[in-house]
Design a protein around this motif. Structure first.
Motif, PDB file in Angstrom:
ATOM      1  N   LEU A  86      -6.364  -4.349   2.616  1.00 44.26           N
ATOM      2  CA  LEU A  86      -6.805  -3.876   3.932  1.00 44.26           C
ATOM      3  C   LEU A  86      -7.589  -4.950   4.678  1.00 44.26           C
ATOM      4  O   LEU A  86      -7.466  -5.088   5.910  1.00 44.26           O
ATOM      5  N   ASP A  87      -8.408  -5.712   3.951  1.00 48.78           N
ATOM      6  CA  ASP A  87      -9.146  -6.805   4.586  1.00 48.78           C
ATOM      7  C   ASP A  87      -8.190  -7.865   5.133  1.00 48.78           C
ATOM      8  O   ASP A  87      -8.388  -8.395   6.238  1.00 48.78           O
TER       9      ASP A  87
ATOM     10  N   ILE B  54       0.837  -1.204   0.000  1.00 50.55           N
ATOM     11  CA  ILE B  54       0.000   0.000   0.000  1.00 50.55           C
ATOM     12  C   ILE B  54       0.871   1.252   0.000  1.00 50.55           C
ATOM     13  O   ILE B  54       0.581   2.242  -0.702  1.00 50.55           O
TER      14      ILE B  54
ATOM     15  N   ARG C  70      -6.737  -2.705  -3.256  1.00 49.77           N
ATOM     16  CA  ARG C  70      -6.484  -1.970  -2.017  1.00 49.77           C
ATOM     17  C   ARG C  70      -7.407  -2.492  -0.906  1.00 49.77           C
ATOM     18  O   ARG C  70      -6.966  -2.737   0.235  1.00 49.77           O
ATOM     19  N   ASP C  71      -8.698  -2.686  -1.243  1.00 46.64           N
ATOM     20  CA  ASP C  71      -9.635  -3.208  -0.237  1.00 46.64           C
ATOM     21  C   ASP C  71      -9.260  -4.628   0.188  1.00 46.64           C
ATOM     22  O   ASP C  71      -9.399  -5.009   1.363  1.00 46.64           O
TER      23      ASP C  71
ATOM     24  N   SER D 234      -6.632  -6.597   8.247  1.00 46.05           N
ATOM     25  CA  SER D 234      -7.578  -6.661   9.367  1.00 46.05           C
ATOM     26  C   SER D 234      -7.694  -8.074   9.924  1.00 46.05           C
ATOM     27  O   SER D 234      -7.679  -8.285  11.142  1.00 46.05           O
TER      28      SER D 234
END
Length: 646
Positions: free
Chosen positions: A473-474, A457, A469-470, A477
Motif C-alpha cells: 500500500l505504501d 493484494i 500488505r502495508d 501511495s
C-alpha cells in the motif's frame, strides 16, 4: 624647311630671308623642332587649337611671345613630305583674352561632365582674373539659391548668401554686370554679378575676389574686368552646362536602372551576403572610395556595422575606428531625410572613417527603412584619393539604391528569421516527440508498479502478511503521488502555454509557510535530508498555492539529482527590496547545451521536464526571476528572486 619669308617676319624675329629659307627654321626652339612631327601627326588637334600664343626664338637669343593666328598643312613634293605653314604676329593685350577664351571653348566642347565645365571655367578664371573664384546661383519663385561652385571642391555653393538679392533680379532683367556683396563661409567678399544665359534661365555667375584687399589700388579690380569677356565666358559655360546636364540626366536614368538591377541581384541571399553586395555595389554606383552599411539590432536600440568597403584605406577597421564610425552613423541617421555634407570640416562630430582628418571629404548617409520599420543606414564618402562632391544625380541614384536596399535587407532579415523559426519549430517538434516518448515511459513505470501491487493484494489479500500488505500500500501511495505530480506538471504547463496561468489571489503570504508545505508534499525518502534556513518574517504578495508549487518543484528537482546521503539545502533571506530563495543540491549539474527552463528540457533523473519551465512561468508572473548557478563545493543552486511585500 621655310620657303616663304616676308618683311614683317624679318622685323619680328630678327632673321633675314636668307637666314630663314633653306635650312632648319631658326625661330623655333630645339624642343619645338622636335615636336613638329607630332604636330603633323596630330594635325586636327593642332589646327583646332589656334589662335595660340607661343614663344618664338629671336635672333638676339631671347624668347618673344608671338600669336599664331592660322596654321596651314602643306603637302610637299613627293620626296619631301608634308609641312606646316604658319601666320604669326606680335602679341597685343587683347590676344591673351582671345587665346584664353579659345582654349576655354575647346575645353567646353570636350566636356562631358559638369565637373569638366567647372574645371575649365576655374582654369580660365585663374588665367584671366588671378585671385578670383566663381559661384553659379539660380533664381526661383522663392528667391536665389546657390547652384555650383567653381574651383575648390569643398566650397559649398548652397552656403552662399547675397547681401542684396534684388541686384541679381536686375542683372538677369537688364543683362548687365553689377557689383554686389556676398557671404561665403561667414566671410564677406566683393563680387561681380554676371548674367549667364537667357533671361528666362535666371542664372548668374558671381565672380568674387578671394584675397584680402590690403592694397588700395586693388579695390578697383571689378571696374578693370572686361565685362564683355566675362559675360561671354559665363554664357558659354551656361550653355555647356545645359548640354552636359541633359546628357547626365539620360545617363542618370540608366545609372538608376543599373543601380536598381544591381540591388535586385541580392534576392534570395542571406543578410550578410546582401550587406556585402550592397556596400560594394553602392560604392561603384556612386563612384565613392568608402561605403558602409550599419543595421539596427533586433530591439532597435543600437546600430551595428554589417559591412565596410574601402579602396583608399587599409582593412579591416580598427576597433577604435569601428566604434567611432558607429557613433557617427547614429548621428547621421534620420528617418525623414538623408544626411549630406559636401565638406566634412563643417561637421567636426564625424569620426572614424568619416573624419576629415582620415581623408573623408564629402559624406552621404541614406537611412534605410520600410514604413515605421527601421532597417539601417547606408553611408558613402568621397575622399582625398579622388576629391569631388555629390551631385543631384548622386542623390537620385542614392534614393533609388536606398529604396531597393531597404526591401532587399528587410526580405533577407525576414527570410533569415523565417529559417530560424522553422529550425526552432523542427527542434521543438523533435523535443516534443522525445518528451512524449519519455513521459509515456516514465508513466508506464509507476503505473506498472501500481498495477502489480494491486493485483497482489487482490489475489493474495487474505494470506498476505500485514507488513507485506502495508509495504504494497505504501508503494501504491508513493507511485500514485509520482503520477499525480507528473500530471500536475503537464496541466500547469498547458495552462502556461495558453497564457491562463496567473496568480489568482494577490495576498500577503509568508514564504517560510510555503517552504514547509512544499517539504511535506515532496516527502523525501530516508536516503536524503533537507535542511532549511528561512527567515520567518519574509512576506511577499502572491498566490500561496502557486508559490508552494514553485518550492515543491525546485525541491523535487534537487532530490532527483542529488546523491544519496547528501543534503538538499534551502535558504531564504532578504536582499534589498527582494526575497531570495536558494535551493542547493550536490548533483552533477545541468549540461552546458541544455536550457533547464525550456519546456521539454528533461534531465537524466526522469520526470516530465516541465517542472522548471512551470516554475519560471510562475515566478515571472509574480514579477520575479530565476537563475541557475554552480554551488560552492560542487552541485547546483537554483535561485528565485521575488519582490518583498511593500
Amino acid at each position: 624647311m621655310v620657303r616663304v619669308w616676308n618683311e614683317a617676319a624679318v622685323q619680328l624675329t630678327g632673321y633675314t630671308k636668307e637666314q630663314a629659307i633653306g635650312g632648319p627654321i631658326p625661330t623655333l626652339t630645339p624642343a619645338q623642332i622636335e615636336g613638329m612631327e607630332r604636330w603633323l601627326e596630330d594635325w586636327d588637334y593642332w589646327a583646332y587649337s589656334v589662335p595660340v600664343i607661343r614663344p618664338a626664338l629671336h635672333a638676339d637669343g631671347r624668347l618673344r611671345q608671338v600669336l599664331v593666328s592660322e596654321v596651314v598643312r602643306l603637302d610637299g613634293a613627293q620626296e619631301e613630305g608634308p609641312g606646316l605653314g604658319m601666320f604669326f604676329r606680335q602679341v597685343r593685350p587683347s590676344d591673351i583674352h582671345t587665346h584664353a577664351r579659345n582654349v576655354f571653348s575647346g575645353r567646353l566642347a570636350a566636356s562631358v561632365r559638369v565637373d569638366d565645365v567647372l574645371e575649365a571655367l576655374d582654369a580660365v578664371v585663374a588665367d584671366l582674373f588671378p585671385g578670383h573664384r566663381g559661384f553659379f546661383v539660380r533664381g526661383s519663385a522663392v528667391g536665389w539659391e546657390g547652384w555650383l561652385s567653381v574651383g575648390d571642391y569643398h566650397e559649398v555653393a548652397q552656403n552662399l548668401t547675397v547681401a542684396s538679392p534684388q541686384v541679381l533680379d536686375f542683372v538677369v532683367d537688364t543683362g548687365v554686370c553689377v557689383d554686389t556683396m556676398i557671404t561665403v563661409a561667414g566671410r564677406e567678399l566683393d563680387a561681380l554679378a554676371v548674367p549667364s544665359g537667357p533671361t528666362k534661365a535666371r542664372t548668374v555667375l558671381l565672380l568674387a575676389r578671394d584675397t584680402e584687399l590690403d592694397d588700395p589700388d586693388e579695390e578697383q579690380w571689378i571696374s578693370e574686368i572686361d565685362h564683355e569677356l566675362v559675360m561671354a565666358l559665363a554664357s558659354e559655360a551656361w550653355a555647356t552646362l545645359g548640354r552636359v546636364e541633359a546628357v547626365d540626366e539620360l545617363e542618370g536614368k540608366v545609372e538608376i536602372l543599373e543601380a536598381i538591377a544591381g540591388v535586385a541581384q541580392t534576392a534570395g541571399l542571406d543578410t550578410q551576403a546582401v550587406a556585402d553586395h550592397l556596400v560594394r555595389h553602392t560604392s561603384v554606383a556612386l563612384s565613392c572610395e568608402r561605403a558602409a552599411l550599419y543595421l539596427w539590432n533586433d530591439d532597435g536600440s543600437d546600430l551595428e556595422l554589417a559591412s565596410f568597403h574601402a579602396t583608399d584605406m587599409p582593412l579591416p577597421l580598427s576597433e577604435k575606428d569601428h566604434k567611432a564610425g558607429v557613433s557617427a552613423a547614429h548621428d547621421m541617421f534620420d528617418s525623414i531625410t538623408p544626411f549630406l555634407t559636401q565638406d566634412t570640416r563643417t561637421c567636426p562630430w564625424l569620426d572614424g572613417p568619416w573624419d576629415h582628418d582620415r581623408g573623408a571629404l564629402a559624406v552621404y548617409a541614406m537611412p534605410l527603412g520600410i514604413g515605421d520599420q527601421k532597417v539601417g543606414v547606408l553611408v558613402v564618402a568621397h575622399t582625398t584619393a579622388n576629391p569631388r562632391g555629390f551631385t543631384s544625380l548622386c542623390t537620385q541614384v542614392g534614393e533609388a539604391v536606398s529604396r531597393q536596399a531597404s526591401l532587399a535587407l528587410a526580405n533577407a532579415q525576414l527570410f533569415s528569421k523565417q529559417e530560424e523559426a522553422t529550425e526552432r519549430f523542427k527542434r521543438m517538434d523533435r523535443q516534443r516527440a522525445d518528451w512524449i516518448a519519455g513521459v509515456v515511459h516514465d508513466l508506464r513505470s509507476p503505473m506498472t508498479a501500481i498495477s502489480g501491487f494491486v493485483d497482489t493484494i487482490i489475489q493474495r489479500g487474505d494470506t498476505l502478511p500485514p507488513d507485506k500488505r502495508d509495504e504494497a500500500l505504501d508503494a501504491i501511495s508513493r507511485q500514485s503521488t509520482r503520477v499525480n505530480r507528473m500530471l500536475d506538471d503537464m496541466m500547469d504547463s498547458a495552462m502556461a502555454e495558453a497564457g491562463v496561468l496567473s496568480p489568482e489571489r494577490q495576498v500577503p503570504l509568508v514564504l517560510a509557510d510555503a517552504i514547509s508545505d512544499a517539504v511535506v508534499v515532496a516527502a523525501p525518502d530516508d536516503q536524503h535530508r533537507i535542511s532549511v534556513e528561512a527567515n520567518p518574517d519574509i512576506e511577499v504578495l502572491g498566490d500561496l498555492g502557486q508559490i508552494t508549487r514553485v518550492v515543491q518543484n525546485l525541491l523535487v528537482n534537487a532530490l532527483h539529482h542529488t546523491p544519496a546521503d547528501t543534503d538538499v539545502r534551502i535558504t531564504l533571506a532578504e536582499e534589498g527590496d527582494n526575497a531570495v530563495l536558494n535551493v542547493t543540491d550536490r548533483g552533477p549539474g545541468f549540461p552546458e547545451d541544455v536550457d533547464p527552463f525550456s519546456r521539454f528540457g528533461r534531465g537524466s533523473g526522469g520526470g516530465t521536464g516541465l517542472g522548471l519551465y512551470t516554475v519560471k512561468r510562475i515566478v515571472e508572473l509574480h514579477r520575479g526571476s530565476i537563475a541557475v548557478h554552480a554551488a560552492a563545493g560542487g552541485g547546483t543552486t537554483l535561485s528565485v528572486t521575488l519582490p518583498l511585500r511593500p
